[in-house]
Design a protein around this motif. Structure first.
Motif, PDB file in Angstrom:
ATOM      1  N   LYS A  15       0.821  -1.215   0.000  1.00 55.41           N
ATOM      2  CA  LYS A  15       0.000   0.000   0.000  1.00 55.41           C
ATOM      3  C   LYS A  15       0.850   1.257   0.000  1.00 55.41           C
ATOM      4  O   LYS A  15       0.455   2.294  -0.523  1.00 55.41           O
ATOM      5  CB  LYS A  15      -0.914  -0.001   1.235  1.00 55.41           C
ATOM      6  N   MET A  16       2.040   1.150   0.587  1.00 56.36           N
ATOM      7  CA  MET A  16       2.885   2.343   0.682  1.00 56.36           C
ATOM      8  C   MET A  16       3.582   2.668  -0.633  1.00 56.36           C
ATOM      9  O   MET A  16       3.985   3.806  -0.859  1.00 56.36           O
ATOM     10  CB  MET A  16       3.935   2.154   1.782  1.00 56.36           C
ATOM     11  N   PHE A  17       3.783   1.679  -1.549  1.00 55.35           N
ATOM     12  CA  PHE A  17       4.428   1.850  -2.871  1.00 55.35           C
ATOM     13  C   PHE A  17       5.900   2.223  -2.798  1.00 55.35           C
ATOM     14  O   PHE A  17       6.672   1.881  -3.668  1.00 55.35           O
ATOM     15  CB  PHE A  17       3.696   2.895  -3.738  1.00 55.35           C
ATOM     16  N   LEU A  18       6.313   3.006  -1.789  1.00 56.38           N
ATOM     17  CA  LEU A  18       7.660   3.568  -1.766  1.00 56.38           C
ATOM     18  C   LEU A  18       8.750   2.503  -1.794  1.00 56.38           C
ATOM     19  O   LEU A  18       9.705   2.635  -2.565  1.00 56.38           O
ATOM     20  CB  LEU A  18       7.810   4.495  -0.547  1.00 56.38           C
ATOM     21  N   PRO A  19       8.679   1.415  -1.013  1.00 57.31           N
ATOM     22  CA  PRO A  19       9.746   0.393  -1.058  1.00 57.31           C
ATOM     23  C   PRO A  19       9.948  -0.162  -2.464  1.00 57.31           C
ATOM     24  O   PRO A  19      11.093  -0.334  -2.895  1.00 57.31           O
ATOM     25  CB  PRO A  19       9.221  -0.709  -0.131  1.00 57.31           C
ATOM     26  N   ALA A  20       8.882  -0.379  -3.206  1.00 56.99           N
ATOM     27  CA  ALA A  20       9.002  -0.924  -4.558  1.00 56.99           C
ATOM     28  C   ALA A  20       9.702   0.061  -5.483  1.00 56.99           C
ATOM     29  O   ALA A  20      10.539  -0.320  -6.300  1.00 56.99           O
ATOM     30  CB  ALA A  20       7.608  -1.260  -5.096  1.00 56.99           C
ATOM     31  N   ILE A  21       9.381   1.347  -5.300  1.00 55.83           N
ATOM     32  CA  ILE A  21      10.016   2.375  -6.142  1.00 55.83           C
ATOM     33  C   ILE A  21      11.503   2.424  -5.861  1.00 55.83           C
ATOM     34  O   ILE A  21      12.332   2.437  -6.779  1.00 55.83           O
ATOM     35  CB  ILE A  21       9.360   3.756  -5.886  1.00 55.83           C
ATOM     36  N   ILE A  22      11.848   2.377  -4.580  1.00 52.32           N
ATOM     37  CA  ILE A  22      13.273   2.420  -4.210  1.00 52.32           C
ATOM     38  C   ILE A  22      13.991   1.206  -4.777  1.00 52.32           C
ATOM     39  O   ILE A  22      15.076   1.312  -5.358  1.00 52.32           O
ATOM     40  CB  ILE A  22      13.424   2.497  -2.666  1.00 52.32           C
TER      41      ILE A  22
END
Lengths: 166, 508
Positions: A15-22
């Protein structure tokens, strides 16, 4: 007709998306460093450089010719019969007996021999079925064409003197 | 009157011809039929039958291979392929020429027999060129089939193969090409010209290794009218039919039974086609009509059906242009009004129409036209079926249309000397075989059925053309010159805008 629901609850991390982007950016950065700083290449400089394919690679078709540049094909239709893609179309005729030094051995010849290469699946069955070793698949893999019409190989296109497997 | 359905059954086809079939004795002194054992199966037979005929009657004929034996010809017993093991006989016996006796025990697949057959095939292949890729017989070749079934895995010969330089590709006539290298010397062809056509135009020259087929008289060449049969029963590709040569490989062809409509005999044929294009006609065995044969004229008559000049679209006359292609929707109202407004109309039925077509057209005509008359027209040199006569002792007839007798049996009258005088509208119905009467006197001419471009152009007063189906494209019934009713089914699909008569009548 019933439908199957395959939706599911996302986890907190998703749900946060940020880890995948990093995670994705790290891979990009790694490749950037490898390419620009250490000059590591993942592609080749085609067409100056070529990949070395197997000796058994099946590419563009050709029909072998004998020493007088006469095709070995006797229009027996075995390749047309065995072809699973039904892409070979042959019309047979009798070779003019006056200009036939081979006699009964080559009295039948293809009037037209068309291969619809856009349908062909390069299985090599035609090569296997041919009793005269006439049709063969060469190792030439550069088959790009500019129009659909060029995708039909006729006898003039196929008839080539090729050494070995081309 | 009952009619025969034309079809092909393997057992019927293989059965020996009637002239040598002995009939069982009936009456008070009749004895029970003798019995023999064939591969463990006890079968009854008629005294006089050979082992091959007993096997055919018991429907196990495919267990005995053969080259020289043909049911329509006399027994030669030369090829030694049909040998079987007979108990108490010291050597193998030929099934085709050994008469069956009571209590005989025959084995067709014993080890000894298979070894003998393997040897025979090996010897036949010793100088066979094995040019199956070029040979037109490949796919229906008996040498191929029997070699696959009985032959040795490899040849025991290492010598050079025999070659006949002059007879490798020799045109015996316009219709038959001989390749002597392929011949297995079964002499079916020689016996055929001797016994069936009685022309003796094929003979075998020399003996043994140099044995060669040639024509009896070099000046005359091969001249009989049944040459196509030579290529049919030749077990290898030695004699090939020029017209079919290199046209199509036989395994692509689909065979459907039909009737040859080239003459009044009505020979039973199998129409070989691929993608609804006819490639050849081959005969079907029918003891009452044509036995195993058909004539060359009939064999080549498929060309009318596949004629590139055949009209397969509805035509309607446009002023100044002549007949022009149109659609059924445009054509039917115009034709209907032509018929309605005519003071006196005539329907001429060609004698190549089926019985069903005649009946349907008669009903349609009497309902649709007030003051009409129906006549039939043959136009192939004769007027009525009584003038028909056989051209030879076999099949060929003077009457070149298939159904003259049938049309007469429906009570129609022939087109008389007065012709079409006094009629302002004339409908000509034919299926491509009947002649065309002179109809220049009629004001309006409506053509119906199978017409070629040239035939339409020859008529000056054509108002409309309704394309129909050729015999091989429709089902129906013919009565042949001997009064035998034969019904047939559609063999190929029509590849144009032509329609069956019933479908066209529905549109009116």
């Amino acid at each position: 007709m019933g439908t199957i629901n395959v939706s599911r609850e996302y986890s907190v991390k998703e749900k946060m998306f940020l880890p995948a982007i990093i995670q994705g950016m790290i891979i990009t950065l790694k490749r950037f460093i490898q390419g620009f700083i250490f000059h590591k290449k993942y592609t080749i400089m085609y067409p100056e450089e070529r990949r070395n394919y197997s000796q058994r690679f099946r590419g563009m078709h050709f029909i072998s010719v004998d020493e007088n540049k006469v095709e070995n094909c006797t229009a027996c239709f075995l390749c047309e019969t065995v072809c699973p893609a039904e892409c070979i179309h042959i019309v047979a005729e009798e070779r003019d007996s006056a200009s036939n030094p081979y006699g009964v051995r080559k009295e039948k010849k293809p009037l037209s021999f068309d291969i619809e290469v856009l349908r062909c699946c390069f299985c090599g069955f035609c090569e296997e079925a041919c009793p005269k070793d006439a049709i063969k698949l060469s190792r030439n893999y550069e088959l790009s064409i500019l129009s659909r019409q060029e995708g039909i190989y006729d006898l003039n296109h196929l008839k080539r003197e090729v050494k070995g497997r081309g | 009157m009952s009619s025969y359905e034309i079809s092909k059954s393997e057992n019927y086809l293989n059965y020996c011809s009637d002239k040598i079939r002995p009939l069982p004795v009936t009456g008070p002194d009749a004895k029970p039929l003798p019995k023999m054992t064939l591969d463990g199966q006890v079968v009854e037979f008629v005294p006089g039958d050979t082992i091959m005929q007993v096997a055919e009657r018991a429907k196990v004929a495919s267990r005995i291979p053969r080259y020289c034996y043909h049911p329509g010809l006399s027994i030669a017993g030369t090829c030694r392929m049909c040998t079987v093991e007979v108990e108490k006989a010291p050597k193998l016996m030929t099934a085709c020429s050994t008469p069956a006796t009571d209590g005989m025990v025959v084995r067709t697949r014993s080890e000894k027999v298979l070894k003998s057959r393997s040897g025979v095939v090996d010897c036949l292949l010793a100088s066979h060129p094995l040019d199956c890729p070029v040979c037109d017989k490949a796919g229906e070749c008996e040498l191929q089939d029997y070699d696959y079934e009985y032959g040795p895995s490899r040849s025991s010969f290492v010598d050079e193969k025999r070659v006949f330089p002059k007879s490798s590709t020799r045109k015996l006539s316009d219709k038959i090409v001989l390749n002597m290298n392929r011949c297995v010397a079964c002499e079916r062809c020689v016996r055929f010209t001797d016994e069936v056509t009685k022309t003796n135009d094929l003979v075998m020259l020399n003996r043994g290794w140099k044995k060669e087929l040639t024509v009896g008289d070099e000046d005359k060449g091969l001249y009989n009218d049944y040459q196509g049969c030579l290529s049919d029963f030749c077990p290898v590709g030695a004699l090939t039919w020029s017209d079919f040569r290199f046209q199509k490989r036989v395994w692509f062809l689909r065979g459907n039974a039909s009737i040859c409509d080239r003459c009044a005999k009505g020979c039973n044929i199998e129409v070989h086609s691929e993608k609804e294009i006819i490639y050849r006609f081959v005969p079907i065995y029918n003891p009452k009509v044509n036995a195993h044969w058909i004539c060359d004229e009939g064999r080549l008559s498929y060309k009318m059906v596949t004629n590139s000049h055949r009209v397969i679209a509805p035509l309607l006359e446009v002023a100044g242009h002549g007949p022009t292609a149109t659609s059924w929707e445009t054509l039917i109202p115009v034709t209907a009004s032509l018929l309605k407004n005519s003071s006196r109309a005539l329907l001429v039925l060609g004698t190549d129409s089926t019985m069903e077509e005649c009946e349907n057209l008669r009903k349609f005509f009497s309902k649709f036209v007030q003051n009409g008359e129906i006549r039939y027209f043959n136009g192939t040199g004769i007027t009525t079926s009584s003038e028909n006569k056989a051209l030879d002792h076999l099949l060929r007839q003077n009457d070149k249309t298939p159904n003259t007798k049938g049309v007469e049996s429906l009570g129609l009258k022939p087109l008389d000397v007065a012709g079409v005088n006094g009629f302002d509208t004339v409908i000509l119905f034919r299926s491509g075989r009947a002649g065309i009467p002179s109809v220049a006197a009629a004001k309006n001419l409506i053509l119906w059925g199978v017409w070629s471009d040239e035939e339409v152009r020859a008529q000056k007063n054509v108002r409309a053309l309704l394309p129909g189906l050729a015999t091989q494209e429709k089902s129906g019934t013919f009565m042949n010159c001997d009064g035998i009713l034969q019904s047939f089914k559609k063999a190929v699909e029509h590849r144009g805008y032509g329609l069956d008569v019933t479908r066209i009548i529905e549109k009116f």
